[in-house]
Design a protein around this motif. Structure first.
Motif, PDB file in Angstrom:
ATOM      1  N   SER A 318      -1.485  -5.528  -0.202  1.00 44.21           N
ATOM      2  CA  SER A 318      -0.632  -4.558   0.460  1.00 44.21           C
ATOM      3  C   SER A 318       0.814  -5.035   0.542  1.00 44.21           C
ATOM      4  O   SER A 318       1.088  -6.154   0.958  1.00 44.21           O
ATOM      5  N   PHE A 319       1.733  -4.121   0.131  1.00 44.41           N
ATOM      6  CA  PHE A 319       3.168  -4.332   0.267  1.00 44.41           C
ATOM      7  C   PHE A 319       3.749  -3.271   1.202  1.00 44.41           C
ATOM      8  O   PHE A 319       4.893  -2.867   1.055  1.00 44.41           O
ATOM      9  N   ASN A 320       2.969  -2.818   2.136  1.00 40.76           N
ATOM     10  CA  ASN A 320       3.384  -1.743   3.028  1.00 40.76           C
ATOM     11  C   ASN A 320       4.654  -2.128   3.786  1.00 40.76           C
ATOM     12  O   ASN A 320       4.731  -3.175   4.439  1.00 40.76           O
ATOM     13  N   SER A 321       5.676  -1.264   3.682  1.00 38.43           N
ATOM     14  CA  SER A 321       6.956  -1.455   4.373  1.00 38.43           C
ATOM     15  C   SER A 321       7.699  -2.696   3.935  1.00 38.43           C
ATOM     16  O   SER A 321       8.624  -3.143   4.634  1.00 38.43           O
ATOM     17  N   ALA A 322       7.350  -3.283   2.783  1.00 38.46           N
ATOM     18  CA  ALA A 322       8.115  -4.412   2.247  1.00 38.46           C
ATOM     19  C   ALA A 322       9.435  -3.893   1.680  1.00 38.46           C
ATOM     20  O   ALA A 322       9.542  -2.746   1.254  1.00 38.46           O
ATOM     21  N   THR A 323      10.461  -4.733   1.677  1.00 37.51           N
ATOM     22  CA  THR A 323      11.771  -4.350   1.143  1.00 37.51           C
ATOM     23  C   THR A 323      12.127  -5.241  -0.038  1.00 37.51           C
ATOM     24  O   THR A 323      11.872  -6.449  -0.011  1.00 37.51           O
ATOM     25  N   PHE A 324      12.738  -4.619  -1.072  1.00 40.23           N
ATOM     26  CA  PHE A 324      13.092  -5.322  -2.296  1.00 40.23           C
ATOM     27  C   PHE A 324      14.575  -5.115  -2.561  1.00 40.23           C
ATOM     28  O   PHE A 324      15.029  -3.990  -2.733  1.00 40.23           O
TER      29      PHE A 324
END
Length: 355
Positions: A318-324
């Protein structure tokens, strides 16, 4: 003595007298109407009874004496172990590195011999690693030979985590490295089975810290808030089965953290709110089956996250709500089974077998 001896003789005489008449009455009752029981028979029976009572009393005395001897021996052993602890602790606080090294080995041997206080001895060695440590050789607080002392402590702990079935194993005990500074160290092949292992707030700067082929089964391992600011941390071929591993709020800045060919079966590994500002975190050729990996709310800015060749046969990444805002996340050549779910951003979960 002059009081006890006469009293004891009087008591024995009274007991013998009572037994004699008691035996006479008993034998007479058992032979009604027959020839009276002779005094000689009464004496034999009384002597036999006294002998039996004496044997019982002697056995009780011997047992009591044994307990007293064992207690004295245990107290003597405890005193000796306490003296060894004091001496080892003094050596660990010595100014000379060679003496501190001797203290490391002495404390480890004491932990092996002293099961009741093994955790205390382990705590002392871990506390040594948590003490302030200057890695810069030109800095004022730098201590010559200190790095070798610290690396020896790590090797000593690793050697006693190799086999959970070994006598005097340290597996299952708590290990607290909170806030410690690591500029190297070898935990290869260690078995972290149960207990709490804390690297919370630790700093990994320069050098190589090796967890190659380590096994994490059950228990909790926390790298929460740790800083990876350089060097190399290697979890290659490590096995995570049913354990909880946390890198929450960790900072990855310029280091390489390798999980290549690691196996994750059950349990969780969390990078929640971790910051990846540079460097690389590599899961290439790792295998996930039924575990949960979370990068929720993580921030990626200039780092590389690699899942190339990874096999995901169950669980969730899960990369939920991750920022790139820079860097890459690479799933090139990854094999994702339909039973695995990959979650991106605020979007709903997308089954991995769909485009």
């Amino acid at each position: 003595m002059w009081l006890v001896a006469p009293v004891s003789l009087i008591l024995v005489a009274m007991l013998a007298y009572g037994l004699y008449h008691g035996v006479d009455a008993f034998l007479t009752a058992e032979n009604p109407g027959k020839k009276p029981v002779s005094g000689q028979d009464n004496i034999k029976t009384t002597v036999t009874a006294l002998t039996l009572v004496g044997a019982v009393l002697a056995a009780l005395y011997a047992y009591r004496k044994q307990l007293l001897d064992e207690g004295a021996s245990h107290r003597a052993d405890a005193t000796q172990l306490a003296e060894r602890y004091t001496k080892a602790a003094e050596q660990l606080g010595h100014d000379q590195a060679a003496v501190r090294l001797a203290g490391v080995y002495a404390m480890a041997r004491l932990a092996d011999d002293w099961e009741e206080q093994r955790q205390v001895c382990i705590n002392v060695l871990c506390a040594y690693l948590r003490m302030p440590y200057e890695t810069d050789t030109s800095a004022e607080g730098y201590m010559k030979g200190e790095r070798e002392v610290r690396l020896t402590i790590i090797r000593t702990i690793r050697d006693r985590l190799q086999d959970p079935d070994r006598a005097a194993t340290w597996c299952g005990h708590d290990l607290d490295f909170t806030g410690a500074v690591f500029d190297g160290g070898d935990f290869a092949g260690a078995r972290f089975t149960g207990g709490m292992v804390r690297f919370s707030g630790a700093t990994f700067s320069n050098g190589a810290v090796d967890f190659d082929d380590a096994k994490f089964s059950g228990g909790t391992v926390s790298f929460g808030g740790a800083t990876f600011s350089g060097g190399f941390v290697d979890f290659s071929t490590a096995t995570f089965s049913g354990s909880r591993v946390s890198f929450n709020h960790a900072l990855f800045s310029g280091s390489r953290v390798m999980f290549g060919a690691a196996t994750f079966s059950g349990g969780t590994i969390n990078f929640i709110r971790a910051t990846f500002s540079s460097g690389m975190v590599d899961f290439e050729v790792a295998e996930f089956s039924g575990s949960r990996v979370s990068f929720n709310f993580a921030a990626f800015s200039g780092s590389n996250l690699k899942f190339g060749g990874t096999r995901l046969s169950g669980g969730t990444v899960s990369f939920n709500s991750a920022t790139f805002s820079g860097g890459t996340v690479d799933f090139n050549s990854a094999l994702v089974h339909a039973a695995c779910t990959i979650v991106w951003g605020p979007l709903p979960a997308i089954p991995a077998n769909q485009p």
